[in-house]
Structure formats: structure tokens, C-alpha cells
Design an enzyme around this catalytic site. Structure first.
Site, PDB file in Angstrom:
ATOM      1  CB  SER A 123     -10.048 -12.343  53.677  1.00 10.34           C
ATOM      2  OG  SER A 123     -10.218 -13.197  52.565  1.00 10.34           O
ATOM      3  CG  ASP A 167     -10.479 -14.766  46.620  1.00 14.88           C
ATOM      4  OD1 ASP A 167     -11.329 -15.022  45.754  1.00 14.88           O
ATOM      5  OD2 ASP A 167     -10.469 -15.303  47.746  1.00 14.88           O
TER       6      ASP A 167
END
Length: 391
Positions: A123, A167
């Protein structure tokens, strides 16, 4: 790339550009960045590719090789609420970028992922690859920090996942053959190079065959349970505290936790136990990497995986099975769930000389336990890579 071929098939011309963002693994530091912890990370030599061209009318039109639905919106009228599909990450990114910069161009594009979705921060990679393309067609130049912040904001506020910056930071700041050692409290970081004494290693990815999504999983609940424990610790210790949303484990000293942990409800205590012990593992891991001690580093990764199962209480039964298989497979230094541990994949640091036997043994033992996942389970060998280079 297949995305370039698909782009040509859809639009009858070659794409104007190709954007790429790598996936990432976090060997140590799982479930801690959202509470200002420290992490270890590596970007992979696989990731998200986006073939794109500018659209002067301001329309964004995106297709994905992995998903059937084509998504479309205008840069000046993005739906204010998420629509529940893969393109929500891109809608959120459009909003976050437009708050900071004037957008005049949209874009059309085709997205392609080089590994199955689940646990490698696809994502964030999708969001960053899209932001890179949208910035280029609009002549916008972002620094590393700004790119990380915009990608983080869009996933947290628009999509609604209680993530930290792990991330995005791994996928931007990482450099090949270096371990990213990041403190998410102040965003300071160190890139620790491979030591000449380090044993050789490769990165193995074992995809469980189960699709992965943080949206709708118990991810946000786990974060709230940790925060509830932290909030209670502050009260027991008579520390100053404000809003629940401003309670972070990093701001509560370890000795406060040790003093009052027995007063916490079991679930809150377990979440705190994971956070504080994981903080220790990250610091020990950075030192082991600096010394070139892969055996110690791998042992810490296995310990992190154990804590994720028993303290954070994440992991589908199939992932737990993979973890136990990895623990008893020759040639694996260390491994754990990759990502939040709600389905998806596991990662392992392995001795390359055992690569063939590791892939064969893990596959055979896993599919013996879950024969219905034959054809869905898969494994891959990766190396480390640079993160996204900003313009």
C-alpha cells in the site's frame, strides 16, 4: 514491464514515464512505529511499477494488473470519503498533495506489483509510486521527508489505518546493502553498512496464500489496546497526560511499565510487553548488524516473531505454521511475519548456500499442513535495494 504493455494496449501509445517504489521488510521493530518506537528496515529489489502519462484535463485514471476495476477522479474533486477499493490510497494521496501544492495535471496509468500482496507494504509502495508520477507531471519536486509525510498522511487520514512511518521511511530512505535504523520519535536514522565479517545472506519471502489487508483487520484494535495500556500506566504513575490519541509508549519510561504492569488488564499488558521488548530487540539488532553478527541478529528476529504471536497476538494460523517451519529449517538465520501479521507473508534472512533446500523444505511442509493452498502459496528470493530517489 507488463504495465507498459497494458498501457499501450489501453491508450494506443507508449507511456510517458515509469515510476517505481520498492517493497520493504522490517526484521525488527514490528508493531512499534505507531507508538514512536525504533525500527530496522530493508528495501527489496521488488516493488510497484507504474506506467503513466499526463492528462491535461486534470483527470486521474488508474488501472491495475492485479485488480479489475479502473478508478477515476478529478484532481480538484476527489471523493471526500474512501470508497473501499485499492484506489483509496491514491485518492488520499491526491488530496494530501493538493493541500500543499497546486495541481494542474492529472494522469493515466497502469500499476503492476512484482510480488503477491500481503505484508511487504504494497500500500505504501503504491502510494509513493503514484505520488512520484503525479509530482512529475505537475513539475513538483519533493524532498525525502516531505514524500514520506504526504504518503503517511494519506494512508492514515483518508484510508484510516493507524500506522506509523515505518513503511514509507523504509521505501524512501533505504540504501542497498545497508540496514535502516530509524527512530520514529524524531525521524533520525542511520544507514548501517554490511560488515566485512557478516555471513552472506539473502531475503526469502514466503507467501502464505492468504490475502492481506490492514483495513478491516484487528490492526487498529491492537494499536488502541497498546495506547489504553500506556494511558493507564500514566495514570498509575501520576504522570501528566492529555488526550488518548496523544498517549505513546515511547513517552512512558520502561521502569514505569515494570512497576505497574501487573495492574493492567491482560490484553493491554501483553501489547505493552511486546512494545517494550521489541524496542530492546531493535537496539540489540542494530548493534549486532554493526558487528556483522548475523547469528545474533537472526535470533532476535525469531524472538520478535514469537512476541508478535504471543504478546501482540497477531498472525493467521497459516502464518504461525510458516513461522514454526522456519524456526526448524536449516539455513534460516531468522524469520517472522512480514508486516502487521494479519494474513499475507513471512520473511526470512537465509544462508544463500541453503536456498534450494530451504525453498523445497518450507513448501513441502507447509502444503502438507495446508494442501488447499497449493497453487496460491509461493516463495521468492530477494536482495536489498535503494529506496525511491526523489527528484
Amino acid at each position: 514491464m507488463n504495465c507498459e504493455e497494458r498501457f499501450h494496449a489501453i491508450y494506443g501509445r507508449d507511456a510517458q514515464g515509469l515510476s517505481f517504489c520498492p517493497y520493504r521488510i522490517c526484521p525488527l521493530g514490528a508493531h512499534s512505529d505507531h507508538n514512536l518506537g525504533k525500527i530496522n528496515g530493508l528495501a527489496l529489489d521488488r516493488g510497484i511499477h507504474l506506467a503513466y502519462s499526463a492528462k491535461r484535463n486534470g483527470v486521474v485514471e488508474m488501472s491495475s494488473i492485479q485488480f479489475p476495476k479502473r478508478a477515476q477522479w478529478h484532481i480538484s474533486s476527489v471523493p471526500p470519503f474512501k470508497e473501499g477499493d485499492w484506489a483509496d490510497y491514491l485518492r488520499g494521496a491526491t488530496i494530501s498533495l493538493s493541500r500543499r501544492y497546486r495541481l494542474s495535471c492529472g494522469l493515466c496509468g497502469v500499476i503492476e506489483g512484482s510480488l503477491p500482496i500481503g505484508g511487504l507494504s504494497s500500500s505504501a509502495a503504491l502510494t509513493i509510486a503514484f505520488l512520484d508520477a503525479l509530482c512529475k507531471v505537475n513539475g513538483i519536486h519533493l524532498g525525502e521527508r516531505e514524500l514520506i509525510e504526504i504518503a503517511y498522511e494519506s494512508e492514515r487520514t483518508y484510508v484510516g489505518v493507524s500506522i506509523g512511518k515505518l513503511d514509507q521511511s523504509c521505501e524512501v530512505l533505504s540504501r542497498k546493502d545497508h540496514l535502516l535504523y530509524l527512530d520514529t520519535k524524531d525521524d533520525t536514522y542511520e544507514l548501517i553498512p554490511l560488515s566485512s565479517s557478516m555471513k552472506p545472506f539473502s531475503i526469502a519471502i514466503f507467501f502464505s496464500g492468504l490475502e492481506h489487508s490492514l483495513v478491516g483487520s484487528k490492526f487498529n484494535m491492537r494499536v488502541d489496546e497498546l495506547k489504553a495500556g500506556v494511558y493507564a500506566l500514566q495514570a498509575y504513575a501520576l504522570l501528566e497526560y492529555g488526550k488518548f490519541s496523544d498517549a505513546y509508549a515511547r513517552n512512558v519510561p520502561r521502569e514505569v511499565y515494570e512497576t505497574y504492569k501487573d495492574r493492567l488488564p491482560e490484553r493491554w499488558a501483553l501489547r505493552c510487553e511486546h512494545w517494550y521488548t521489541e524496542f530492546d530487540r531493535v537496539e540489540k539488532g542494530a548493534e549486532a548488524w554493526r558487528k556483522g553478527d548475523m547469528d545474533t541478529y537472526g535470533k532476535l528476529v525469531f524472538e520478535s516473531g514469537y512476541s508478535s504471536i504471543h504478546n501482540w497476538q497477531s498472525g493467521a494460523e497459516q502464518q504461525i505454521c510458516l513461522y514454526e517451519i522456519m524456526r526448524t529449517t536449516d539455513g534460516i538465520y531468522g524469520g517472522r511475519f512480514s508486516g502487521a501479521g494479519f494474513k499475507g507473508c513471512c520473511m526470512a534472512l537465509i544462508d544463500p548456500s541453503f536456498e534450494e533446500s530451504i525453498l523445497r523444505s518450507v513448501r513441502e511442509r507447509y502444503l502438507k499442513a495446508y494442501p488447499a493452498l497449493s497453487g496460491k502459496y509461493d516463495s521468492f528470493i530477494c536482495g536489498s535495494s535503494d529506496g525511491v530517489r526523489v527528484q
